[in-house]
Design a protein around this motif. Structure first.
Motif, PDB file in Angstrom:
ATOM      1  N   LYS A 234      -2.358  -4.149 -60.304  1.00 19.12           N
ATOM      2  CA  LYS A 234      -2.661  -5.221 -61.250  1.00 19.12           C
ATOM      3  C   LYS A 234      -3.597  -6.221 -60.569  1.00 19.12           C
ATOM      4  O   LYS A 234      -3.433  -6.514 -59.388  1.00 19.12           O
ATOM      5  CB  LYS A 234      -1.382  -5.917 -61.710  1.00 19.12           C
ATOM      6  CG  LYS A 234      -0.524  -5.079 -62.647  1.00 19.12           C
ATOM      7  CD  LYS A 234       0.708  -5.861 -63.091  1.00 19.12           C
ATOM      8  CE  LYS A 234       1.483  -5.098 -64.169  1.00 19.12           C
ATOM      9  NZ  LYS A 234       1.976  -3.805 -63.702  1.00 19.12           N
TER      10      LYS A 234
ATOM     11  N   ASN B 195     -14.141  -4.033 -67.221  1.00 17.11           N
ATOM     12  CA  ASN B 195     -14.148  -2.805 -68.004  1.00 17.11           C
ATOM     13  C   ASN B 195     -15.551  -2.219 -68.149  1.00 17.11           C
ATOM     14  O   ASN B 195     -15.732  -1.000 -68.152  1.00 17.11           O
ATOM     15  CB  ASN B 195     -13.517  -3.035 -69.380  1.00 17.11           C
ATOM     16  CG  ASN B 195     -12.002  -3.064 -69.321  1.00 17.11           C
ATOM     17  OD1 ASN B 195     -11.410  -2.581 -68.361  1.00 17.11           O
ATOM     18  ND2 ASN B 195     -11.366  -3.632 -70.322  1.00 17.11           N
TER      19      ASN B 195
ATOM     20  N   SER C 215      -8.779   7.809 -73.151  1.00 18.93           N
ATOM     21  CA  SER C 215      -8.314   8.224 -74.485  1.00 18.93           C
ATOM     22  C   SER C 215      -9.425   8.091 -75.523  1.00 18.93           C
ATOM     23  O   SER C 215      -9.549   8.925 -76.432  1.00 18.93           O
ATOM     24  CB  SER C 215      -7.115   7.377 -74.912  1.00 18.93           C
ATOM     25  OG  SER C 215      -6.015   7.589 -74.059  1.00 18.93           O
TER      26      SER C 215
ATOM     27  N   ASN D  40      -6.823   4.361 -68.598  1.00 20.01           N
ATOM     28  CA  ASN D  40      -6.232   5.318 -69.547  1.00 20.01           C
ATOM     29  C   ASN D  40      -6.715   5.058 -70.974  1.00 20.01           C
ATOM     30  O   ASN D  40      -6.975   5.998 -71.736  1.00 20.01           O
ATOM     31  CB  ASN D  40      -4.707   5.238 -69.502  1.00 20.01           C
ATOM     32  CG  ASN D  40      -4.110   6.095 -68.398  1.00 20.01           C
ATOM     33  OD1 ASN D  40      -4.662   7.144 -68.057  1.00 20.01           O
ATOM     34  ND2 ASN D  40      -3.010   5.648 -67.833  1.00 20.01           N
ATOM     35  N   ASN D  41      -6.835   3.780 -71.328  1.00 18.56           N
ATOM     36  CA  ASN D  41      -7.324   3.442 -72.673  1.00 18.56           C
ATOM     37  C   ASN D  41      -8.736   3.960 -72.883  1.00 18.56           C
ATOM     38  O   ASN D  41      -9.069   4.481 -73.966  1.00 18.56           O
ATOM     39  CB  ASN D  41      -7.299   1.922 -72.877  1.00 18.56           C
ATOM     40  CG  ASN D  41      -5.885   1.376 -73.026  1.00 18.56           C
ATOM     41  OD1 ASN D  41      -4.946   2.124 -73.315  1.00 18.56           O
ATOM     42  ND2 ASN D  41      -5.718   0.081 -72.816  1.00 18.56           N
TER      43      ASN D  41
ATOM     44  N   ASP E 216      -3.782  -4.517 -65.997  1.00 17.80           N
ATOM     45  CA  ASP E 216      -3.309  -3.342 -65.272  1.00 17.80           C
ATOM     46  C   ASP E 216      -4.441  -2.331 -65.220  1.00 17.80           C
ATOM     47  O   ASP E 216      -4.914  -1.848 -66.262  1.00 17.80           O
ATOM     48  CB  ASP E 216      -2.092  -2.751 -65.985  1.00 17.80           C
ATOM     49  CG  ASP E 216      -1.495  -1.580 -65.225  1.00 17.80           C
ATOM     50  OD1 ASP E 216      -2.093  -0.483 -65.281  1.00 17.80           O
ATOM     51  OD2 ASP E 216      -0.452  -1.759 -64.573  1.00 17.80           O
TER      52      ASP E 216
ATOM     53  N   ASP F 295      -1.764   2.801 -58.994  1.00 21.69           N
ATOM     54  CA  ASP F 295      -1.803   1.736 -59.994  1.00 21.69           C
ATOM     55  C   ASP F 295      -1.903   0.401 -59.271  1.00 21.69           C
ATOM     56  O   ASP F 295      -1.539   0.284 -58.095  1.00 21.69           O
ATOM     57  CB  ASP F 295      -0.539   1.767 -60.864  1.00 21.69           C
ATOM     58  CG  ASP F 295      -0.698   0.966 -62.146  1.00 21.69           C
ATOM     59  OD1 ASP F 295      -1.797   0.422 -62.369  1.00 21.69           O
ATOM     60  OD2 ASP F 295       0.277   0.886 -62.907  1.00 21.69           O
TER      61      ASP F 295
ATOM     62  N   ARG G 194      -4.722   0.815 -64.221  1.00 24.79           N
ATOM     63  CA  ARG G 194      -4.470   2.164 -64.738  1.00 24.79           C
ATOM     64  C   ARG G 194      -4.426   2.176 -66.266  1.00 24.79           C
ATOM     65  O   ARG G 194      -4.952   3.098 -66.905  1.00 24.79           O
ATOM     66  CB  ARG G 194      -3.171   2.718 -64.163  1.00 24.79           C
ATOM     67  CG  ARG G 194      -2.897   4.151 -64.604  1.00 24.79           C
ATOM     68  CD  ARG G 194      -1.879   4.820 -63.731  1.00 24.79           C
ATOM     69  NE  ARG G 194      -1.698   6.219 -64.085  1.00 24.79           N
ATOM     70  CZ  ARG G 194      -1.353   7.172 -63.234  1.00 24.79           C
ATOM     71  NH1 ARG G 194      -1.170   6.869 -61.954  1.00 24.79           N
ATOM     72  NH2 ARG G 194      -1.190   8.414 -63.634  1.00 24.79           N
ATOM     73  N   THR G 195      -3.812   1.157 -66.852  1.00 25.88           N
ATOM     74  CA  THR G 195      -3.736   1.080 -68.316  1.00 25.88           C
ATOM     75  C   THR G 195      -5.131   0.977 -68.923  1.00 25.88           C
ATOM     76  O   THR G 195      -5.440   1.658 -69.916  1.00 25.88           O
ATOM     77  CB  THR G 195      -2.900  -0.132 -68.752  1.00 25.88           C
ATOM     78  OG1 THR G 195      -1.558   0.022 -68.266  1.00 25.88           O
ATOM     79  CG2 THR G 195      -2.880  -0.267 -70.263  1.00 25.88           C
ATOM     80  N   GLU G 196      -5.983   0.127 -68.333  1.00 23.62           N
ATOM     81  CA  GLU G 196      -7.354  -0.037 -68.840  1.00 23.62           C
ATOM     82  C   GLU G 196      -8.124   1.277 -68.750  1.00 23.62           C
ATOM     83  O   GLU G 196      -8.854   1.651 -69.674  1.00 23.62           O
ATOM     84  CB  GLU G 196      -8.081  -1.137 -68.072  1.00 23.62           C
ATOM     85  CG  GLU G 196      -7.490  -2.520 -68.218  1.00 23.62           C
ATOM     86  CD  GLU G 196      -7.489  -3.013 -69.647  1.00 23.62           C
ATOM     87  OE1 GLU G 196      -8.473  -2.762 -70.379  1.00 23.62           O
ATOM     88  OE2 GLU G 196      -6.497  -3.660 -70.051  1.00 23.62           O
TER      89      GLU G 196
END
Length: 241
Positions: free
Chosen positions: A138, A147, A118, A114-115, A108, A136, A110-112
């Motif tokens: 996938k 990444n 953070s 956001n991680n 995902d 967003d 957006r999740t990557e």
């Protein structure tokens, strides 16, 4: 019949000459590319070495002054850290140019992102920066290469933004990362080349000029395309999927 044979021979000669020309041109371009990157690499490594050498001399002259000695030691440490970062970037760039085995998995976007945001929150707060993320999607791709590419693009935006916010927009077809800059970049089309920096960063110890090159190489391996543009003092790095 003789005329036809002559024409065929001439055509074959032209084709062979053309192939030979482009082969030699490609070899020359590869040689020039390696020469340019080697020279740039040597220049970027020489600068922190020269600074460290200067402060070593100053440190020797002020051994009896604890305050000055401590300051010079800190400067030497900064130069070594910067040089270490350059070497790591060069190694990453070298790896990004090599054929890499692709290990695909679902992730995902957006999740990557956001991680990663953070993980650098302290740095963002110290610089009073915010990152606005919209959308967003996938994808199925190599997580490590993806990444590394996306974090390099985010780091580039953070480093050079002239405004307190960075915008990231995610769709099924592209991911765009935009930030404001002090002035339009005239050599924006060259920024994906190794060791090339924006106009205002030339000659400064601001980075290796490899971040966008690494991102571009990684994305090519994954079958994606990186476009960069700068219009009306807005720099945009766009991943087209």
């Amino acid at each position: 019949i003789i005329s036809a044979a002559v024409i065929i021979v001439l055509l074959v000669s032209v084709v062979l000459a053309t192939i030979l020309y482009f082969n030699k041109k490609n070899i020359y371009n590869i040689f020039e590319y390696r020469k340019k990157t080697t020279n740039a690499m040597a220049h970027d490594l020489k600068t922190p070495l020269a600074i460290a050498s200067l402060y070593v001399a100053n440190l020797k002259e002020n051994l009896n002054d604890p305050e000055k000695s401590s300051k010079h030691a800190d400067e030497i440490d900064d130069s070594i850290s910067y040089m270490n970062k350059l070497v790591n970037n060069i190694l990453e760039f070298s790896n990004s140019e090599s054929d890499t085995a692709i290990k695909k998995e679902s992730l995902d976007i957006r999740t990557e992102i956001n991680n990663y945001i953070s993980s650098i929150e302290a740095n963002l707060q110290s610089r009073q920066l915010s990152v606005a993320i919209s959308g967003d999607a996938k994808i199925t791709t190599d997580k490590k290469l993806w990444n590394q590419a996306i974090t390099n693009l985010i780091d580039n935006a953070i480093k050079y933004t002239s405004a307190p916010s960075i915008d990231i927009n995610i769709t099924d077809k592209e991911v765009s990362i935009s930030n404001s800059v002090e002035s339009d970049i005239s050599n924006v089309s060259d920024l994906k080349e190794p060791f090339v920096k924006g106009d205002s960063e030339r000659g400064e110890n601001t980075g290796s000029g490899l971040g966008l090159s690494i991102a571009d190489n990684n994305l090519k391996h994954l079958g994606y395309k990186l476009d960069v543009s700068c219009v009306d003092k807005k720099f945009i790095a766009k991943i087209k999927m």
